[in-house]
Write a protein that holds these residues in place. Structure first.
Motif, short mmCIF file in Angstrom:
data_model
loop_
_atom_site.label_atom_id
_atom_site.label_comp_id
_atom_site.label_asym_id
_atom_site.label_seq_id
_atom_site.Cartn_x
_atom_site.Cartn_y
_atom_site.Cartn_z
N UNK A 583 0.83 -1.21 0.00
CA UNK A 583 0.00 0.00 0.00
C UNK A 583 0.86 1.26 0.00
N UNK A 584 2.02 1.19 0.65
CA UNK A 584 2.95 2.33 0.64
C UNK A 584 3.44 2.63 -0.76
N UNK A 585 3.78 1.58 -1.52
CA UNK A 585 4.26 1.75 -2.89
C UNK A 585 3.16 2.30 -3.78
N UNK A 586 1.93 1.79 -3.63
CA UNK A 586 0.85 2.22 -4.50
C UNK A 586 0.40 3.64 -4.25
N UNK A 587 0.74 4.19 -3.07
CA UNK A 587 0.36 5.57 -2.77
C UNK A 587 1.41 6.57 -3.25
N UNK A 588 2.59 6.10 -3.64
CA UNK A 588 3.66 7.00 -4.05
C UNK A 588 3.46 7.47 -5.49
#
Length: 588
Positions: A583-588
């Motif tokens: 989820x951290x990657x997809x929000x970047x």
């Protein structure tokens, strides 16, 4: 009649107790135990510390090709069997004042014991041998209170004693020396001349030791950055480990400037200049390999802040198949490398692993038959197989000015640290058009965004389409700790929101429970997440025709491109990373 050795009954010394226990715990096989017993003579069986002996043997753990049997594994097994409270000592979670001010260093080092934490009026101590009744009695007298005992591995205690007491002693000695001279406020614009005193010279040796301990500690903890930050009344030292900052030391404010001065001297910076940012570098030797240290200083409200970026050669020069590329993406990327001319771009934010990908690629391509030239700001890691040029804007040596002249050096492969402006982009295109393989980086969110960025820099679409071979976008995600990973079920709704195809409402993935190896975080190390866009004939035509990003992206999917979020989801399903990281990657 032979006298009986009292040590023979101690769990650490009794092979008749210890070896069967380790076999039951799955830490040793029957064959390993037979081989070990043959190496132990009868007299030795009665006295030696088997825990340390086994630790020194470097025995492979059954069913694990990466880990060796360590003293910590053995002590933990004994503690579980005997009902002792076991504790690994994480230096990032210990209070240095509690550890260093409760008992003397000599006592801690000799008796293998450390104060750990106060629980109200009860002091928790970690010791190697909880059966040492004399030790517990002495501790009660010294601490004048109730003692709560935990057992810890010998190597943990010795490391904390070395790092905490030695660092604390060096800082305290330096503080004592520096207190004899007036504190100088660097914000004061008046000229101040301080004559060197014998006390100041004596404080240097303690600062040197403190800096050495700091570097050693950071490298042992796998830190990528050291932050030395001045505050109003103290200085805070933080380490970035697996992408997360941890406070490790708080030192007296008076020592801050001396610590920074020592590091600036080592990295060839101007120790007298405190008003302007500076950049430098040094190399430190540690455990048989060199680590590059990039040093950056900036003036902040309370003084001079210093950040040190640590680069290990073993990480920066990885094999391509260890970076985290999926088999499909790795094959596509290697096809880019088969070309002799064109541009390959690596994109992503700062700290996304672009340098590791570039250096690993250059080492993969390096041979005596090719001339590799790099233009960097600054040089990340000095490597003798490359011809590396450092950008120096203060004397007019920029990316564009070097590129203007570099073709006279007969390069085969050119690596440009970053395409920052139109002039650099144009010279890079020219190099690619004249038969050179060019690598560079851009700060874009995804792979297709690199095309738009090049257009924004003023490059004509036909130049981009005729030279661009492929684009790799990347991020770094934390890996689930293998030592404490366990299967858990999660809801698949977040994956479906990312348009990732998944069956059912629940899926089983891996999650780290938290252990001493990962400092209770559940993560150990990081790995790359990638999006590889191969610029085939169809995409070249779309770029030349000025098509929008979305159309190029759809063509990329047809060519086999996988989104960053998809690659992260695949690593989640494979048990490599966690939903939190996805989820951290997809929000970047």
């Amino acid at each position: 009649m032979q006298s009986r050795n009292p040590k023979s009954d101690h769990p650490y010394h009794n092979p008749r107790y210890l070896f069967p226990l380790l076999r039951r715990k799955g830490l040793l096989t029957h064959a390993q135990i037979e081989a070990l017993l043959s190496k132990l003579s009868v007299p030795k069986r009665m006295g030696i510390d088997l825990v340390q002996w086994l630790h020194s043997m470097k025995l492979r753990l059954p069913g694990d090709k990466e880990r060796f049997l360590e003293g910590a594994d053995i002590v933990e097994a004994v503690a579980q069997d005997k009902g002792w409270r076991f504790r690994r000592l994480d230096p990032l979670k210990l209070d240095m004042d509690v550890v260093t001010r409760t008992i003397p260093a000599t006592f801690a080092r000799k008796r293998l014991v450390l104060p750990v934490e106060w629980h109200g009026e009860v002091l928790e101590v970690a010791c190697y041998d909880p059966l040492d009744k004399e030790l517990l009695s002495d501790l009660s007298l010294v601490c004048k209170g109730e003692i709560k005992v935990s057992v810890a591995p010998r190597e943990d205690i010795e490391r904390i004693v070395r790092e905490f007491f030695d660092f604390k002693r060096s800082i305290a000695k330096a503080e004592g020396m520096l207190h004899r001279t007036p504190d100088i406020n660097i914000a004061n614009l008046e000229q101040y001349v301080q004559l060197q005193s014998p006390e100041a010279a004596a404080s240097d040796q303690y600062i040197q030791k403190a800096v050495d301990h700091l570097f050693q500690y950071a490298l042992e903890q796998r830190a990528s950055d050291i932050h030395i930050e001045p505050k109003r009344d103290e200085s805070v030292i933080r380490l970035r480990i697996d992408g997360v900052l941890h406070v490790v030391y708080r030192i007296p404010r008076i020592v801050h400037e001396a610590l920074c001065t020592r590091i600036k001297a080592l990295s060839k910076l101007d120790i007298a200049e405190k008003r302007r940012p500076q950049d430098g570098r040094m190399k430190v030797a540690w455990q048989g390999e060199d680590a590059e240290v990039r040093v950056s200083t900036v003036p902040v409200a309370f003084g001079e802040k210093m950040v040190l970026r640590l680069q290990s050669a073993s990480i920066l020069f990885s094999d391509l198949d260890e970076l985290g590329l999926s088999p499909k993406d790795l094959a596509a990327y290697k096809q880019f490398l088969d070309h002799t001319n064109g541009i390959i771009l690596i994109t992503g934010p700062t700290g996304s692993g672009k340098s590791t990908t570039l250096y690993s690629t250059l080492r993969h391509l390096s041979s005596s038959k090719v001339n590799i030239v790099t233009i960097e700001d600054p040089i990340e890691m000095v490597h003798e197989e490359f011809n590396q040029i450092a950008v120096q804007p203060q004397i007019g040596v920029t990316f564009s000015t070097i590129l203007r002249n570099i073709l006279r050096q007969d390069p085969d492969i050119i690596m440009i640290g970053e395409i920052r402006d139109a002039e650099t982009a144009r010279y890079a295109i020219q190099a690619a058009l004249t038969g050179h393989l060019v690598f560079s980086t851009l700060h874009t969110n995804d792979s297709v965004g690199a095309v738009t960025r090049l257009k924004d820099l003023g490059l004509e679409p036909y130049l981009i389409s005729s030279t661009l071979l492929g684009v790799v976008a990347q991020r770094l995600v934390r890996k689930v700790c293998r030592n404490c990973a366990r299967p858990v079920e999660i809801d698949t709704a977040p994956l479906r929101q990312l348009s990732f195809p998944v069956d059912g409402d629940r899926i089983t993935v891996q999650e780290g429970e938290g252990c001493s190896l990962c400092r209770q975080t559940g993560y150990y190390g990081r790995i790359g997440v990638y999006e590889v866009l191969p610029v085939n004939d169809e995409i070249k035509g779309m770029i030349h025709a000025g098509e929008e990003e979305e159309q190029i992206r759809k063509a990329g999917f047809k060519a086999g491109m996988t989104l960053l979020s998809y690659d992260a989801c695949n690593k989640l399903i494979s048990g490599i990373t966690s939903l939190e990281e996805v989820l951290t990657v997809s929000m970047q």
